[in-house]
Motif scaffolding. Structure first.
Motif, PDB file in Angstrom:
ATOM      1  N   ASP A  38       3.532 -80.218  52.292  1.00 65.40           N
ATOM      2  CA  ASP A  38       4.433 -79.762  52.442  1.00 65.40           C
ATOM      3  C   ASP A  38       4.978 -79.602  54.227  1.00 65.40           C
ATOM      4  O   ASP A  38       5.179 -79.230  54.767  1.00 65.40           O
ATOM      5  CB  ASP A  38       4.936 -78.123  51.973  1.00 65.40           C
ATOM      6  CG  ASP A  38       4.983 -78.008  50.474  1.00 65.40           C
ATOM      7  OD1 ASP A  38       5.280 -78.996  50.079  1.00 65.40           O
ATOM      8  OD2 ASP A  38       4.722 -76.978  50.044  1.00 65.40           O
ATOM      9  N   MET A  39       3.239 -79.778  54.121  1.00 62.79           N
ATOM     10  CA  MET A  39       3.328 -79.650  56.070  1.00 62.79           C
ATOM     11  C   MET A  39       3.497 -80.533  56.158  1.00 62.79           C
ATOM     12  O   MET A  39       3.749 -81.073  57.579  1.00 62.79           O
ATOM     13  CB  MET A  39       1.601 -79.182  55.927  1.00 62.79           C
ATOM     14  CG  MET A  39       1.374 -77.673  56.230  1.00 62.79           C
ATOM     15  SD  MET A  39       1.868 -76.517  57.262  1.00 62.79           S
ATOM     16  CE  MET A  39       2.597 -75.524  55.409  1.00 62.79           C
ATOM     17  N   ASP A  74      -0.793 -79.429  47.761  1.00 62.77           N
ATOM     18  CA  ASP A  74       0.275 -79.609  47.827  1.00 62.77           C
ATOM     19  C   ASP A  74       0.466 -78.603  48.677  1.00 62.77           C
ATOM     20  O   ASP A  74       1.718 -78.968  50.161  1.00 62.77           O
ATOM     21  CB  ASP A  74       0.049 -78.301  46.667  1.00 62.77           C
ATOM     22  CG  ASP A  74       1.173 -79.116  46.002  1.00 62.77           C
ATOM     23  OD1 ASP A  74       1.383 -80.490  45.208  1.00 62.77           O
ATOM     24  OD2 ASP A  74       1.245 -78.240  44.078  1.00 62.77           O
ATOM     25  N   PHE A  75      -0.618 -77.639  49.745  1.00 59.50           N
ATOM     26  CA  PHE A  75       0.186 -77.447  51.275  1.00 59.50           C
ATOM     27  C   PHE A  75       0.186 -78.642  51.913  1.00 59.50           C
ATOM     28  O   PHE A  75       0.807 -78.797  52.574  1.00 59.50           O
ATOM     29  CB  PHE A  75      -1.705 -76.659  51.102  1.00 59.50           C
ATOM     30  CG  PHE A  75      -1.162 -76.227  52.348  1.00 59.50           C
ATOM     31  CD1 PHE A  75       0.067 -75.181  52.655  1.00 59.50           C
ATOM     32  CD2 PHE A  75      -2.300 -77.098  53.632  1.00 59.50           C
ATOM     33  CE1 PHE A  75      -0.160 -74.686  54.235  1.00 59.50           C
ATOM     34  CE2 PHE A  75      -2.462 -76.404  54.939  1.00 59.50           C
ATOM     35  CZ  PHE A  75      -1.186 -75.165  55.351  1.00 59.50           C
TER      36      PHE A  75
END
Lengths: 174, 158
Positions: free
Chosen positions: B63-64, B59-60
């Motif tokens: 998002d990034m 997810d990170f």
């Protein structure tokens, strides 16, 4: 005898490095925001969408800023510690409800108790990016001037609270 | 007949216009997508640290990548996007460490070790050659060597 000295030296050096390596926590990356002013923002509050929360309002106070979410498993782990801390009233805890649905966040706090004076509702995760959040839960200690003095990544255990966070809070309160 | 051709032309030009209209933004996205993926390849996923933001499905990382695209859409250059992320997440987010400060050790360490190792090897080889050439045999040893060699060659011929 002499011929064993070099391999022995290499072995000792390697052992020292490996021993140090055992204690390192590569998942905890030092934040570049340490000793810098906490990023400014203004977000609606979780419980009262009409009201906003901005860190600027807390000038003159030492406070904890805790990033949490209803989907975050480790947040449940640290939650009793935060509840305990909130009961002592030693330092106010403000929350950042990170990438959550409003009703989920509210329900979570109803179910487990609400240690926060208020929670900012960061649905888009924008403020999270400004604070360099990458592993929820994360906790920041912010001083009277609005400067980030400490960041803890991962759940707050009772040991982390007494050995790490509270000493800093007490020092900042003077 | 004339009318039929006209209708046909109208239809063809109509579809062409449609294609042209739809293709443009898709093309733009593809270019942007490539730019995002190229830059993500140079940035570390902080959750799964052995992977770049481009390789990771966390997810990170998603998002990034979205954030990087948003920043690029605001008109930021690749360098500015990198600086934006370093300001928030630290130099560790750079998958390729910059050549400065402590990271000099990372860049030059292997070279220093190589030169050191080569030096030790060279020195040792030189010393060994010296000891090998300097070793001389006493007359008794020499006769013994000769007799052994003769015996062996005699064995072979037999």
């Amino acid at each position: 005898m002499g011929r064993f000295l070099v391999p022995l030296g290499v072995f000792v050096l390697l052992a020292v490095f490996l021993y140090i390596g055992l204690k390192l926590k590569p998942s905890e990356i030092p934040s570049p925001l340490l000793d810098k002013p906490a990023p400014v923002f203004s977000l609606p509050q979780l419980h009262e969408p009409d009201k906003t929360f901005a860190p600027a309002e807390l000038r003159g106070h030492v406070w904890l800023f805790n990033v949490w979410a209803s989907w975050c498993v480790s947040c449940r782990q640290e939650h009793p510690v935060l509840m305990q801390l909130a009961r002592t009233g030693e330092v106010p805890i403000y929350g950042l409800n990170y990438k959550d649905a409003r009703e989920d966040g509210v329900r979570w706090l109803q179910q487990f108790g609400n240690p926060y004076v208020a929670s900012a509702y960061d649905h888009a995760g924008q403020v999270g990016i400004d604070y360099g959040v990458y592993g929820v839960p994360e906790t920041y200690v912010i001083d009277r001037e609005g400067v980030i003095r400490h960041k803890h990544i991962g759940p707050i255990t009772p040991e982390v609270l007494t050995d790490e966070i509270l000493p800093i809070v007490r020092k900042l309160k003077g | 007949m004339k009318r039929l051709i006209l209708v046909w032309l109208l239809l063809v030009s109509g579809t062409l216009a449609c294609v042209a209209k739809e293709a443009a933004p898709v093309m733009g996205d593809a270019v942007m997508q490539e730019r995002v993926m190229k830059l993500s390849g140079e940035l570390r996923c902080l959750v799964c640290q052995g992977q770049s933001l481009a390789d990771s499905h966390s997810d990170f990382a998603i998002d990034m990548r979205n954030k990087i695209m948003a920043l690029m859409n605001q008109g930021m250059s690749d360098q500015e996007v990198k600086e934006f992320l370093v300001d928030r997440y630290g130099e560790f987010i750079l998958y390729k460490p910059p050549f400065s400060g402590v990271t000099t050790l990372v860049w030059l360490g292997p070279l220093v070790l190589f030169v050191l190792g080569a030096g030790v090897l060279f020195f040792n080889l030189k010393r060994r050659r010296k000891t090998v050439t300097e070793a001389s045999l006493s007359p008794e040893e020499l006769t013994r060597v000769h007799s052994l060699l003769n015996k062996e060659s005699g064995d072979k011929h037999a």
